[in-house]
Design an enzyme around this catalytic site. Structure first.
Site, short mmCIF file in Angstrom:
data_model
loop_
_atom_site.label_atom_id
_atom_site.label_comp_id
_atom_site.label_asym_id
_atom_site.label_seq_id
_atom_site.Cartn_x
_atom_site.Cartn_y
_atom_site.Cartn_z
N HIS A 18 35.82 30.07 26.32
CA HIS A 18 35.70 28.35 26.59
C HIS A 18 36.28 27.73 25.31
CE1 HIS A 18 32.06 28.82 29.38
NE2 HIS A 18 33.10 28.81 29.94
N LYS A 42 21.69 24.04 40.47
CA LYS A 42 21.53 25.27 39.90
C LYS A 42 20.57 25.27 38.69
CE LYS A 42 26.30 27.26 39.56
NZ LYS A 42 27.38 27.79 38.69
N ARG A 92 40.84 34.30 32.60
CA ARG A 92 40.74 35.60 31.70
C ARG A 92 41.14 36.77 32.27
NH1 ARG A 92 34.28 34.65 32.36
NH2 ARG A 92 35.17 34.46 34.16
N SER A 130 29.63 33.55 30.56
CA SER A 130 28.43 32.88 30.05
C SER A 130 27.29 33.75 30.59
CB SER A 130 28.17 31.56 30.69
OG SER A 130 29.27 30.58 30.09
#
Ligand code: PNS
Length: 165
Positions: A18, A42, A92, A130
């Site tokens: 990030h 979440k 990515r 993450s």
């Protein structure tokens, strides 16, 4: 013309991938607002205030044109609120592409004046996420290469108080 971009995400927590994208974007736009999604569905490891504070500390050296803000609801609403013409997302690997394309096309339908721009994460951070970082930290692995120092400290502290099951 002032080019304003938002970089939205969950950032639970911010990783080196990030940060690499934020750094690249900070060189491309006049103003960059990192948007931390507050998603009530979440259960994040870090609260919204903690995530904003951690990112603030990680991007301190990127310049005063980079800021951090929490948001809920739609990313395009957040972009419009900040007068942003661009959404920044990092890629990515090819596996990120399909979901990102769907999000970008949805956002374009909702807000045709806002363009999504993709930046490739540096090769060395292509594996970093993450969720995997949290897993590695939970089992005592070395997260040093995966997250900025303030995040590594916060993660280690948080997980040391997590109940063991
Ligand atoms: O870091 P993440 O979890 O990959 O980020 C995903 C995020 C926050 C960019 C995405 O879930 C999002 O934009 N959520 C806000 C709701 C929204 O705008 N949905 C419609 C377009 S995808």
């Amino acid at each position: 013309m002032t080019r304003v971009a938002v970089f939205p995400g969950s950032f639970d927590p911010m990783t080196n991938a990030h940060l690499d994208v934020a750094r690249r974007a900070s060189g491309l736009f006049d103003r960059l607002v990192i948007g931390v999604l507050n998603n009530p569905k979440k259960a994040p490891l870090f609260s919204i205030d903690e995530r904003v504070d951690l990112i603030d500390r990680c991007v301190a050296d990127l310049g005063s044109h980079v800021s951090v803000d929490a948001f809920d609801g739609l990313t395009v609403t957040f972009a419009r609120r900040h007068g942003a013409g661009f959404i920044v997302r990092g890629l990515r690997a090819v596996s990120d592409f399909e979901a990102e394309l769907q999000m970008a096309l949805t956002n374009r339908k909702l807000a045709p004046e806002v363009d999504t721009t993709f930046l490739m994460t540096a090769l060395e951070f292509g594996y970093v996420s993450s969720s995997l970082t949290k897993e590695v930290a939970r089992f005592g692995g070395d997260i040093g290469p995966m997250v900025p120092a303030p995040v590594a400290i916060a993660l280690t502290e948080r997980l040391s108080t997590e109940p063991r099951v």
